[in-house]
Design an enzyme around this catalytic site. Structure first.
Site, mmCIF file in Angstrom:
data_model
loop_
_atom_site.group_PDB
_atom_site.id
_atom_site.type_symbol
_atom_site.label_atom_id
_atom_site.label_comp_id
_atom_site.label_asym_id
_atom_site.label_seq_id
_atom_site.Cartn_x
_atom_site.Cartn_y
_atom_site.Cartn_z
ATOM 1 C CE LYS A 149 9.255 -12.877 -8.362
ATOM 2 N NZ LYS A 149 9.775 -14.218 -8.717
ATOM 3 N N GLY A 192 9.663 -15.425 -21.145
ATOM 4 C CA GLY A 192 10.034 -14.260 -21.942
ATOM 5 C C GLY A 192 9.017 -13.980 -23.034
ATOM 6 C CD GLU A 212 18.331 -23.137 -21.173
ATOM 7 O OE1 GLU A 212 19.328 -22.410 -21.026
ATOM 8 O OE2 GLU A 212 17.165 -22.703 -21.112
ATOM 9 N N GLY A 239 15.534 -15.164 -17.823
ATOM 10 C CA GLY A 239 14.867 -16.390 -17.400
ATOM 11 C C GLY A 239 14.553 -17.272 -18.588
ATOM 12 C CB SER A 240 12.181 -20.073 -18.927
ATOM 13 O OG SER A 240 10.911 -19.485 -18.706
ATOM 14 C CB THR A 241 12.621 -19.417 -24.277
ATOM 15 O OG1 THR A 241 14.046 -19.364 -24.356
ATOM 16 C CG2 THR A 241 12.036 -18.948 -25.598
ATOM 17 C CB CYS A 279 21.234 -18.602 -19.919
ATOM 18 S SG CYS A 279 22.298 -17.189 -19.561
ATOM 19 C CD GLU A 329 20.825 -13.856 -20.369
ATOM 20 O OE1 GLU A 329 20.652 -15.035 -20.775
ATOM 21 O OE2 GLU A 329 21.275 -13.578 -19.257
#
Length: 476
Positions: free
Chosen positions: A182, A239, A387, A234-236, A290, A256
């Site tokens: 995706k 995740g 971030e 992607g973003s925390t 990142c 990651e």
């Protein structure tokens, strides 16, 4: 003296874009089950590039079923036979590199110089590298008879669309797994072009499937019970949500996620070299990295001299048309990301940091943010903790190595760090104490398919790249 450059644009005609694209499922393109579509837009001009199918739960079901049906045949192939397909894909990526670089630049906004010279060579290198592992898995140190897991769901971000695809797809195929990919909503075009390359390489139907869509599509894929493995970059926050949805299911997960890397410059560092590393660390890909070196920690005794050299260097960066081969800084990927960068930069002003912006003219259309740095930053500032994912550098100072380590580790993230010093013993001392998955020595943002990459804490877990990148796709 700032040199002026005549425009040197790459031709858009190199990458023909169809008016619409479907999902790639079971070896062919098809419309979404409910007929939904979305538009993908060029960040530098705001023009609509194409209309893309918006996959839903029914489409995810179909893609997972296709991958499941293809798994027995693909996993049963001898490793040397699987390797032939990966070698073929790598060569096709090389042959079509110019086309893919232009397409990535149009859809993502990053300069053609980066897609041409960094992204595409690394994409091909990852497929070449993992093709070499396909028939050597018993010798990877992961047990005498490692077996593929099955169907892998892979969700990739918009900052390195094709490179993140290669990081995930190449090891999955080499180890005998099948894939449902995706891509990010704002950058689907190179993933769909990669699907064409899979067909051109003769890859069996169902081994690779591409389902485009937004976050709801990704959530449906991550939560699908037919998967054996999920890999997410992607973003925390996303995740965390994926980790919660997979908890207790027995399905494998690698993440990651975000980062807030420290780039640490000691007083004995080669300052001109360090300046280039700082620029590459935070302004490469508009800061959409990142592991970007978004926190500069510089020893007090050389802080003024280093900042003077850094500002002069930033004054030479060229911002503008990403297709121009002279461009250093491209467009921000989306209006939503631009709004976040502006909001956090304004927070830096409000909290008392001093903003300095590189002198440059911003184009009248598209999404742009100039290279920016903040001085007078403390560890309490949001711009030092959160971030930003944009071309914004926070500058902090330190006096001793112990203080540098303490400040560098004062973050919930742990993806990367950089150390600049002439003393090898100091580099080793720092590397042992920095809580980061990757520590670069007198360089920054250097990647190689043979080297593992990954983080700790809120930067995720698991490794991609190198021999370590095989393990998440094997039952050992």
């Amino acid at each position: 003296m700032k040199f002026e450059y005549a425009p040197a644009p790459e031709s858009r005609a190199t990458a023909e874009i169809a008016p619409s694209y479907g999902l790639f499922v079971d070896g062919g393109f098809r419309e979404a089950a409910d007929g939904r579509t979305f538009k993908t837009v060029s960040p530098s001009t705001e023009e609509v590039l194409s209309e893309v199918a918006h996959g839903g739960e029914a489409d995810v079901d179909a893609a997972v079923a296709a991958a499941r049906a293809a798994f027995p045949g693909w996993s049963a192939l001898p490793g040397a036979e699987r390797a032939k397909y990966l070698f073929r894909i790598a060569r096709l990526v090389q042959e079509r590199a110019r086309e893919l670089a232009v397409l990535e630049t149009l859809d993502n906004g990053k300069p053609i110089r980066e897609t041409r010279d960094t992204d595409l060579p690394l994409v091909a290198a990852h497929f070449f590298y993992y093709a070499g592992w396909a028939d050597k898995l018993p010798h990877a140190g992961l047990g005498p008879n490692p077996r593929p897991l099955g169907v892998a769901g892979q969700i990739i971000p918009w900052n390195f669309p094709l490179l993140m695809l290669a990081w995930k797809v190449a090891p999955a195929l080499a180890t005998g797994n099948t894939v449902v990919l995706k891509p990010a909503e704002t950058t689907p075009l190179t993933a769909l072009r990669f699907a064409e390359i899979c067909r051109q390489a003769g890859l069996p139907a169902g081994v690779v499937n591409v389902v485009t869509g937004d976050g709801t599509t990704g959530a449906a894929l991550a939560a699908h019970p037919g998967l054996d493995k999920v890999a997410f970059t992607g973003s925390t926050s996303v995740g965390r949500a994926i980790a919660r949805s997979l908890a207790g299911t027995g399905r494998r997960l690698t993440l990651e996620l975000g980062g807030k890397a420290a780039n640490i410059v000691f007083d004995d560092a080669p300052l001109d070299q360090a300046v280039e590393g700082i620029v590459n660390g935070i302004f490469f890909n508009q800061g959409h990295v990142c592991c970007a070196g978004s926190r500069l920690l510089v020893q007090e005794s050389v802080a003024d001299e280093l900042l003077g050299r850094l500002k002069r260097r930033l004054g030479t960066l060229r911002l503008g048309d990403p297709l121009d081969k002279n461009t250093d800084i491209g467009a921000i990927n989306s209006p939503e990301q631009l709004a976040r960068i502006r909001q956090l930069a304004d927070t830096g002003d409000a909290e008392g940091a001093t903003r300095w912006t590189a002198p440059c003219d911003l184009p009248s259309t598209g999404y742009w943010f100039p290279p920016t740095l903040f001085t007078g930053v403390t560890q309490a500032h949001r711009i030092a903790r959160e971030e930003i994912f944009g071309p914004v550098l926070s500058v902090l100072t330190f006096r001793t190595p112990d203080e540098a380590v303490a400040k560098a580790n004062n973050t919930p993230y742990g993806l990367s760090a950089g150390v600049w010093t002439e003393k090898g013993s100091r580099i080793l001392w720092m590397a042992q104490r920095l809580r980061a998955g990757v520590v670069w020595s007198n360089t920054f943002n250097r990647f190689d398919p043979t080297s593992p990459f990954g983080g700790y804490q809120e930067s995720g877990y698991g490794r991609e790249g190198g021999r370590h990148g095989l393990e998440p796709y094997l039952d050992v």
